[in-house]
Structure formats: C-alpha cells, structure tokens
Scaffold this active site. Structure first.
Site, mmCIF file in Angstrom:
data_model
loop_
_atom_site.group_PDB
_atom_site.id
_atom_site.type_symbol
_atom_site.label_atom_id
_atom_site.label_comp_id
_atom_site.label_asym_id
_atom_site.label_seq_id
_atom_site.Cartn_x
_atom_site.Cartn_y
_atom_site.Cartn_z
ATOM 1 N NE ARG A 93 -4.521 -0.245 1.391
ATOM 2 C CZ ARG A 93 -5.310 -1.281 1.652
ATOM 3 N NH1 ARG A 93 -4.952 -2.473 1.324
ATOM 4 N NH2 ARG A 93 -6.456 -1.105 2.266
ATOM 5 N NE ARG A 132 -16.605 -3.963 0.913
ATOM 6 C CZ ARG A 132 -15.345 -3.698 0.532
ATOM 7 N NH1 ARG A 132 -14.797 -4.363 -0.470
ATOM 8 N NH2 ARG A 132 -14.639 -2.765 1.129
ATOM 9 N NE ARG A 138 -13.866 -4.153 5.142
ATOM 10 C CZ ARG A 138 -12.954 -4.013 4.194
ATOM 11 N NH1 ARG A 138 -12.863 -4.909 3.226
ATOM 12 N NH2 ARG A 138 -12.125 -2.993 4.211
ATOM 13 N NE ARG A 149 -11.590 1.260 3.434
ATOM 14 C CZ ARG A 149 -12.618 0.473 3.089
ATOM 15 N NH1 ARG A 149 -13.851 0.781 3.470
ATOM 16 N NH2 ARG A 149 -12.419 -0.584 2.365
HETATM 17 P P1 AMP Z 1 -8.624 -3.727 2.808
HETATM 18 O O1 AMP Z 1 -9.442 -4.909 3.227
HETATM 19 O O2 AMP Z 1 -7.508 -4.080 1.874
HETATM 20 O O3 AMP Z 1 -9.465 -2.602 2.272
HETATM 21 O O4 AMP Z 1 -7.914 -3.181 4.134
HETATM 22 C C1 AMP Z 1 -8.662 -2.754 5.251
HETATM 23 C C2 AMP Z 1 -7.796 -1.944 6.189
HETATM 24 O O5 AMP Z 1 -6.710 -2.754 6.673
HETATM 25 C C3 AMP Z 1 -7.117 -0.730 5.588
HETATM 26 O O6 AMP Z 1 -7.979 0.401 5.562
HETATM 27 C C4 AMP Z 1 -5.935 -0.550 6.519
HETATM 28 O O7 AMP Z 1 -6.340 0.001 7.758
HETATM 29 C C5 AMP Z 1 -5.521 -1.980 6.782
HETATM 30 N N1 AMP Z 1 -4.553 -2.490 5.777
HETATM 31 C C6 AMP Z 1 -4.761 -3.528 4.920
HETATM 32 N N2 AMP Z 1 -3.679 -3.733 4.150
HETATM 33 C C7 AMP Z 1 -2.770 -2.799 4.519
HETATM 34 C C8 AMP Z 1 -1.456 -2.481 4.082
HETATM 35 N N3 AMP Z 1 -0.855 -3.164 3.080
HETATM 36 N N4 AMP Z 1 -0.803 -1.445 4.695
HETATM 37 C C9 AMP Z 1 -1.389 -0.767 5.693
HETATM 38 N N5 AMP Z 1 -2.626 -0.992 6.143
HETATM 39 C C10 AMP Z 1 -3.323 -2.014 5.576
#
Ligand code: AMP
Length: 191
Positions: A93, A132, A138, A149
């Site tokens: 990320r 969603r 979530r 986000r």
């Molecule tokens: P996601 O399911 O990929 O949308 O991730 C949900 C949340 O998890 C994000 O908003 C971050 O808080 C955290 N997160 C997931 N992957 C990462 C990453 N590679 N680096 C930092 N935070 C992460």
C-alpha cells in the site's frame, strides 16, 4: 535456482474496486495463494489478539497500519512457500512496502510477475462500499470512512503505481462492468 512455476501477482486498485472477489477467482484458477492483508488484520481484530487490539483503531478510521507490521506479516506468510505462487490483495500500500517486498522476493528467487491495476471512478467506489457495508459487517464500510480510505489511497498508495510502472509491469484494467467481463480483462492482462 528460482523455481520455474513461481508466480507473484500484485493486485492494485482503490478500496471498493472489487480486488478481493476477482483475486479469489484468479487464485482458484491459477493455483495461487491469495494473501489479503485486510483479511489477515481483520482476523486479528476478531480474535482480539495483541496485534488486533493495536490495529483496530486504525482499521476503524481507514488509516494505514504501520509498514513494519505489514512486512512482518508478509515475511511470515511467504517463508514456507515453495513454489511461491501468490496473489497479493491490498498489499503493498506504500512505496516502502513495495521496496521491502522486493527484498523478500529477491531472497526467495520469485520476482513480481504482473501488476494488474483495477480502475473504477470514485463515485462508483463509494456507492459500492456503502452497498457492501449492508452485508459485510465491516466497521470501515461506511460512507465517511470510505471517503477517507479513498484519500489515503490517492496520497499513499497511488504513488507506488509509478514504482511498478517504471518497470513496465502495470496493466491498467477497466473495472466497470459485470464480474465476468472484468475478470476476463484481468486474466488477459495477467497471462
Ligand atoms: P482492505 O481490506 O484491503 O481494504 O484493508 C482494510 C484496512 O486494513 C485498511 O484500511 C488498513 O487500515 C488496513 N490495511 C490492509 N492492508 C494494509 C497495508 N498493506 N498497509 C497498511 N494498512 C493495511
């Protein structure tokens, strides 16, 4: 000697673009392990582990979790794989994460194979996430956190697209259409 059947796919795209669902299908079809850092972190929150307690406020607010935590998680997941056949969903990320991942992959002799980038307009993303949120459970699938986000994505994740584009590895894919249409585009890009 790098194993010939190693394959490392990095799936990029904003929150709500549909990476998770599409990555799952590609993983099943191409015998790849899907590594979703969001799923791993949410699992820690659900199990109320020490890490889960530490990261919960960040997930709830839509902020990124510190790079060193992510790198440790990924190092751990990759350690036992041979061949290394993975698709990353939600990782890296940040440019720092991408650099650290390259170091790990170098050690494993498994370079990045392809970087599909799923593109979806902002207004469609927010609508999808809110939709969603009706069933995902979530805490970050609300309109306010979804907007945050997207901002985090633009500021911290988009710059790393250049990192892979500089190596000619990014395949931009139109993420608007039916699941099947979008999947067909992704498969063409990755093969
Ligand atoms: P996601 O399911 O990929 O949308 O991730 C949900 C949340 O998890 C994000 O908003 C971050 O808080 C955290 N997160 C997931 N992957 C990462 C990453 N590679 N680096 C930092 N935070 C992460």
């Amino acid at each position: 000697m790098p194993n010939q059947s190693n394959k490392v796919v990095i799936f990029l795209g904003p929150p709500g673009a549909g990476k998770g669902t599409q990555a799952e299908r590609l993983a099943a079809e191409q015998q790849l392990l899907k590594i979703s850092t969001g799923d791993i972190l949410r699992d820690h929150v659900t199990r109320n582990t020490e890490l889960g307690q530490q990261v919960k406020p960040l997930l709830d607010a839509g902020h990124l979790v510190p790079d060193d935590i992510l790198i440790a998680l990924i190092r751990d997941r990759l350690a036992s794989l041979d061949p290394v056949r993975v698709i990353f969903d939600g990782f890296p990320r940040t440019t720092a994460q991408a650099q650290e991942l390259d170091v790990l992959l170098e050690e494993l002799g498994a370079p990045v194979s392809a970087v599909p980038l799923l593109e979806v307009p902002d207004d469609v993303l927010i609508a999808r996430i809110v939709e969603r949120g009706k069933t995902s459970g979530r805490s970050d699938d609300t309109e306010e956190v979804a907007r945050n986000r997207q901002t985090v994505y633009r500021d911290q994740t988009q710059p790393l697209i250049d990192y892979y584009a500089a190596r000619g590895q990014v395949h931009t894919i139109n993420g608007v259409g039916s699941m099947d249409e979008v999947y067909g585009r992704i498969r063409d890009a990755v093969n």
